[in-house]
Write an enzyme that holds these catalytic residues in place. Sequence first.
Site, PDB file in Angstrom:
ATOM      1  N   VAL A  43       0.844  -1.187   0.000  1.00 31.33           N
ATOM      2  CA  VAL A  43       0.000   0.000   0.000  1.00 31.33           C
ATOM      3  C   VAL A  43       0.884   1.244   0.000  1.00 31.33           C
ATOM      4  CG1 VAL A  43      -1.516   1.376   1.481  1.00 31.33           C
ATOM      5  CG2 VAL A  43      -2.026  -1.028   1.076  1.00 31.33           C
ATOM      6  N   CYS A 124      -3.820  -9.677   4.650  1.00 29.54           N
ATOM      7  CA  CYS A 124      -3.653  -8.460   5.448  1.00 29.54           C
ATOM      8  C   CYS A 124      -4.134  -8.688   6.882  1.00 29.54           C
ATOM      9  CB  CYS A 124      -4.414  -7.298   4.822  1.00 29.54           C
ATOM     10  SG  CYS A 124      -4.196  -5.780   5.764  1.00 29.54           S
ATOM     11  N   HIS A 191       2.932 -16.047   2.364  1.00 25.29           N
ATOM     12  CA  HIS A 191       3.713 -15.305   3.346  1.00 25.29           C
ATOM     13  C   HIS A 191       3.744 -16.202   4.579  1.00 25.29           C
ATOM     14  CE1 HIS A 191       4.026 -11.465   6.047  1.00 25.29           C
ATOM     15  NE2 HIS A 191       5.071 -12.242   6.122  1.00 25.29           N
ATOM     16  N   ASN A 226      11.337 -13.170   5.439  1.00 21.11           N
ATOM     17  CA  ASN A 226      12.740 -13.437   5.817  1.00 21.11           C
ATOM     18  C   ASN A 226      13.754 -13.119   4.711  1.00 21.11           C
ATOM     19  OD1 ASN A 226      11.413 -14.541   7.965  1.00 21.11           O
ATOM     20  ND2 ASN A 226      12.142 -16.629   7.662  1.00 21.11           N
ATOM     21  N   GLU A 249       9.743  -5.318   2.458  1.00 17.54           N
ATOM     22  CA  GLU A 249      10.615  -4.363   3.161  1.00 17.54           C
ATOM     23  C   GLU A 249      12.037  -4.366   2.617  1.00 17.54           C
ATOM     24  OE1 GLU A 249      10.070  -4.676   7.499  1.00 17.54           O
ATOM     25  OE2 GLU A 249       8.942  -2.837   7.093  1.00 17.54           O
TER      26      GLU A 249
HETATM   27  C1  FMN Z   1       4.630  -0.629   3.402  1.00 15.68           C
HETATM   28  C2  FMN Z   1       4.004  -1.989   3.227  1.00 15.68           C
HETATM   29  C3  FMN Z   1       2.777  -2.096   2.612  1.00 15.68           C
HETATM   30  C4  FMN Z   1       2.199  -3.353   2.412  1.00 15.68           C
HETATM   31  N1  FMN Z   1       1.031  -3.451   1.713  1.00 15.68           N
HETATM   32  C5  FMN Z   1       0.565  -4.685   1.344  1.00 15.68           C
HETATM   33  C6  FMN Z   1      -0.491  -4.812   0.414  1.00 15.68           C
HETATM   34  O1  FMN Z   1      -0.999  -3.837  -0.130  1.00 15.68           O
HETATM   35  N2  FMN Z   1      -0.932  -6.071   0.120  1.00 15.68           N
HETATM   36  C7  FMN Z   1      -0.363  -7.193   0.656  1.00 15.68           C
HETATM   37  O2  FMN Z   1      -0.785  -8.305   0.336  1.00 15.68           O
HETATM   38  N3  FMN Z   1       0.664  -7.078   1.517  1.00 15.68           N
HETATM   39  C8  FMN Z   1       1.151  -5.859   1.851  1.00 15.68           C
HETATM   40  N4  FMN Z   1       2.248  -5.748   2.661  1.00 15.68           N
HETATM   41  C9  FMN Z   1       2.885  -6.965   3.136  1.00 15.68           C
HETATM   42  C10 FMN Z   1       3.991  -7.406   2.190  1.00 15.68           C
HETATM   43  O3  FMN Z   1       3.504  -7.627   0.896  1.00 15.68           O
HETATM   44  C11 FMN Z   1       4.687  -8.673   2.707  1.00 15.68           C
HETATM   45  O4  FMN Z   1       3.770  -9.727   2.725  1.00 15.68           O
HETATM   46  C12 FMN Z   1       5.258  -8.510   4.109  1.00 15.68           C
HETATM   47  O5  FMN Z   1       5.831  -7.255   4.294  1.00 15.68           O
HETATM   48  C13 FMN Z   1       6.314  -9.565   4.369  1.00 15.68           C
HETATM   49  O6  FMN Z   1       7.332  -9.485   3.421  1.00 15.68           O
HETATM   50  P1  FMN Z   1       8.797  -8.888   3.760  1.00 15.68           P
HETATM   51  O7  FMN Z   1       9.325  -9.739   4.861  1.00 15.68           O
HETATM   52  O8  FMN Z   1       9.573  -9.013   2.502  1.00 15.68           O
HETATM   53  O9  FMN Z   1       8.604  -7.477   4.211  1.00 15.68           O
HETATM   54  C14 FMN Z   1       2.838  -4.519   2.887  1.00 15.68           C
HETATM   55  C15 FMN Z   1       4.058  -4.396   3.524  1.00 15.68           C
HETATM   56  C16 FMN Z   1       4.653  -3.157   3.676  1.00 15.68           C
HETATM   57  C17 FMN Z   1       5.990  -3.051   4.324  1.00 15.68           C
END
Ligand code: FMN
Length: 533
Positions: A43, A124, A191, A226, A249
Amino acid sequence: MATTSPAAAAAATAAVTTTRKLTGYDFYRRVLKSAKHIVAPMVDQSEHTWRLLSARYGSHMAYTPMLHARLFSENAEYRSEFFSTSEEDRPLIAQFCANDPETLLRAAKLIEDQCDAVDINLGCPQGIAKRGHYGSFLMEEWDLIYKLVNVLHENLAVPVTCKIRVYPEVEKTVEYAKMLEKAGCQLLTVHGRLREQKGHNTGMADWSKIKAVKEAVSIPVFANGNILYYEDIQKCIDATGVDGVMSAEGNLYNPAIFGNIHPPVWQMAEEYLALCRQYPTPPSMVRGHLFKIFRSCINDYPDQRDQLAKAVKMDQFESVTAQLRAVLEPIAQASSWDVTVPSSEIPNDANGYKKLPSWVCQPYMRDPMEVAAKQAQDAVAEPREDDAVLTPEEREAKLAEEAQRREELVKARQERKLAKRKRKEVQKEREAVTKKTSGRGVSCTKCFNISSIKCAQGLCKNCCSETLKQNAIGLHARGITIDAMKDQAVVEDLQVECPAHGKGWKLMVPYSAAQPDATAMPAEAAPAEPAQA
Ligand SMILES: Cc1cc2nc3c(=O)[nH]c(=O)nc-3n(C[C@H](O)[C@H](O)[C@H](O)COP(=O)(O)O)c2cc1C
C-alpha cells in the site's frame, strides 16, 4: 426460434474466457516469464514509479498496492489516484481486497486489460482489514474465499492469483492452499507468517510451511518472508522449492536488493525522483520512499530529516536529496568501501547481518520502542560495569539523565497512542456520517458534503479552505485579515497546499504543521497497511 437466456449467454462467455486463458505453469512461464524476483504488493509503496525503479535493479515482476475493490469499482477518482501503469511496467499483477464476489469481479473487469493477473489479498492482518472484513480476516470463511476466487477464474480474461498467510497447523495451511487451487487460483504467494505475527510480534516467517504448500499443489508458488539480502533468495528457493521469491521491506530499504548490490542512498533517491518527474507520483508516496531509502543515515542529519518530513513538492524532495548527497558523497569518497562488490560476497556477522556503511541502501533492523524503554529502565535500575568508574555525583547525574530520557520515551509513546485514538474516533464519526449519506462517498469530517479522498484532513473544498484561513488568522495575524497579511508579505513566502484542494491560502507554516492531524487519512480511501501484511 430458440432464444438464449442471459444466464446461458454469460455461462458461454465465461467458458470461452476460461478455456482461452493460460493457466498455472503455462501462465507462469509464458506470461510471467518464469519470474523469480518479485516486488510485493505494498500500500502506498509498490506504485508504478517504484515498480519501474525496482525493475531496473533486478526485479522480474511486481504487484500493485492493494486496491479496495468497492472503491475501485465505484470511484473514478480513486482509480486514477491509486492505479497507473505503462507498457514497461510488465509483468504486473493487480491486487484487490474484497469480501463480495460481484464487487470484486466488477473491479477486476476494469483492470483486466492493464495487468497480467488479478490477485486477492487474503493476508492483510491489520485492524483496518478486520474492520473492513477482508485480508486475513476471511481465513475462517473458506466458502466465501472459494467464491471470490472462482468468480474471477470463471469470468476474467486473465488468471486469478492469491496471497495468503499461514495457519498455526501445517495440515490446515496445505488444505487451504488446495482449496484455493480447486477454486481456480493459478499462482499462490505464501507469506510464511501467522495472522498474529505483526508489529512487535512479527518474528520470523516459517519456510517449512511454504515448502509443504509447494509440495502439495500443482500451481506455481511464490515465497514471502525473511528476505533481507540477495543471497536469502536462493536460500529460500533451496529450502522451499518455490518458483519465485517476493520481497517487501527488503525492496523498500534497498530497491536494488534483487540486483545483488547495495548502492549509495543518494543514487537510488535521485533515480527514483527522476522517474517521478516522468510519472507524477503523490508526495506522500515519494516522502515514504525517500525516508526508507535514507533510513540508515537520515537521523544523523536532523535538518534534512525535518525538511523531508515537510516536503510536498518535487523540487523540495530534490533539494533534500542534493543536500544529503553533498554531505554523504565526500564520506563515501574518503572510505575504501567498494559499492560494486556484490552483496552476496560481503560477509555476515554472527547474527547474520552485514556491516555496511550508513550511506548505502540496506535492510532496516527495528529497535522497537519497548526495547529502548526497557533498556533505559534496566540502566537506571542496575548501573552497568562501566559506571563503576564514575563518582557518586556523576552516577547520580547520569541516572537522572537516563530517567529523563525514559520519561520522554514513555511520553512520546503516550502521545502517539492518544493521536491514534483520536484518529480512530474521527474515523468512526466519518463512517457514521458516510452511512447517512447512503454511501455516496466519504463524508467531510466537518459537514455533510462529500470530501475529496485526497484531502489530508478528509474535508470538502469549502471546509478545507475555511480551515486553512482560520489557521492563518489564528496562528499569525491575531485579528489581522488575510488581505492585510498579504500586504505585510507575511504570507507570501511559504506555499501551502492541500494535496486535494490546491493552494487555497498561503500560510506562514506548512499545512501539516497548521494541521496537527494532517496524516490522518480516510480509512477506506487509503487502506494503510504498515510493515507486515
Ligand atoms: C509498506 C508496506 C505495505 C504493504 N502493503 C501490502 C499490500 O498492499 N498487500 C499485501 O498483500 N501485503 C502488503 N504488505 C505486506 C507485504 O507484501 C509482505 O507480505 C510482508 O511485508 C512480508 O514481506 P517482507 O518480509 O519481505 O517485508 C505490505 C508491507 C509493507 C511493508
